[in-house]
Enzyme design. Structure first.
Site, short mmCIF file in Angstrom:
data_model
loop_
_atom_site.label_atom_id
_atom_site.label_comp_id
_atom_site.label_asym_id
_atom_site.label_seq_id
_atom_site.Cartn_x
_atom_site.Cartn_y
_atom_site.Cartn_z
N TYR A 1 -10.96 4.27 9.31
CA TYR A 1 -10.22 4.64 8.18
C TYR A 1 -9.91 3.13 7.40
CZ TYR A 1 -7.31 6.84 4.92
OH TYR A 1 -6.51 7.51 3.66
N LYS B 1 -11.39 1.90 3.97
CA LYS B 1 -10.21 1.74 2.86
C LYS B 1 -10.35 0.02 2.28
CE LYS B 1 -9.44 5.76 1.85
NZ LYS B 1 -9.77 6.64 1.02
N VAL C 1 0.83 10.84 2.19
CA VAL C 1 0.88 11.84 1.27
C VAL C 1 0.82 13.47 2.02
CG1 VAL C 1 -0.04 12.68 -0.80
CG2 VAL C 1 -0.33 10.40 -0.38
#
Length: 264
Positions: free
Chosen positions: A156, A160, A189
């Site tokens: 990840y 990113k 989030v």
């Protein structure tokens, strides 16, 4: 004065990936509320409530990692509307907090394909239309993990970071063509991205190494599960601003949406 009259996105044709849930769904809804025309793409089912409430929403179901799927989707959008004004690369998956010594090959390939390869293919597909129009806006949803090595697993994090680099590269390369490319860097989030983790690849040692950093940003419930403080609507508003005419001189920017987590 109504909100829509100052939004700077009315009547724009907006492609939103990952539109069926999470940040993508919130973003699609916000653009529709502000009188944009939204072409939503997702591998999952149509967000039926959104479709029922907005006749300016078009849904295209596709697995964008499949060969030719990106070009087909963008072509369909352009055929329908005659232009592509905004691309929001929102779809993404998480990893299992794996480290360089524990990453599985298939997890690496999956995360990189969805989080980095597909967004770059989408940018490649929309750029000819935006160049012909002499204008367009791209917003990539990166992450705190796009600028930090201590916020997620290696796949990840690498995906990113790659998206951050691609955002800067596209911004500079096409800044004289009236095309802008910016990114948002959400913190934790409240979405269902955790469900995208393949739990057979979960690395508890990696999670335990990174969680103290994550905990500086989020609280946790009685079971120790992180409780995000950033809502999907908070991220959607940042995306809409970067896509709008109100940010016409903002290009190559990466905007943290994380309640100051970016300061550490």
């Amino acid at each position: 004065m109504s909100k829509s009259s100052v939004s700077g996105v009315q009547n724009k044709v907006v492609i939103v990936t990952g539109c069926s849930s999470g940040i993508g769904l919130a973003t699609a809804r916000l653009f529709l509320d502000r009188q944009a025309l939204v072409f939503g793409i997702d591998v999952g089912a149509i967000p039926q409530k959104l479709a029922d409430e907005h006749n300016t929403f078009t849904f295209h179901r596709a697995n964008l990692t499949n060969s030719g799927a990106v070009d087909e989707a963008v072509s369909q959008c352009h055929q329908q509307y005659g232009r592509v004004d905004v691309l929001v690369n929102c779809a993404g998956v998480s990893d299992g907090w794996s480290s360089a010594d524990s990453i599985h090959e298939d997890e690496w390939e999956r995360v990189m394909a969805i989080n980095l390869t597909v967004p770059i293919r989408l940018m490649k597909a929309v750029l000819p239309f935006m160049k012909d129009q002499k204008g367009g806006a791209i917003v990539n949803v990166a992450s705190k993990a796009g600028v930090s090595g201590a916020a997620a697993g290696i796949a990840y994090t690498a995906s990113k970071h790659g998206l951050v680099g691609a955002t800067k590269n596209v911004a500079w390369r096409f800044h004289q063509d009236g095309i802008r490319c910016n990114g948002v860097l959400p913190g934790g989030v409240a979405t269902d991205i955790a469900s995208s983790v393949q739990m057979d690849h979960f690395d508890p040692a990696g999670f335990n190494a990174f969680f103290p950093i994550v905990q500086m940003h989020v609280s946790k419930d009685s079971e120790g599960t992180p409780v995000p403080v950033i809502g999907v609507d908070d991220v959607a508003r940042g995306i809409a601003f970067l896509a709008s005419d109100e940010s016409k001189m903002i290009n190559g920017a990466l905007i943290p949406i994380d309640n100051a987590w970016s300061t550490i």
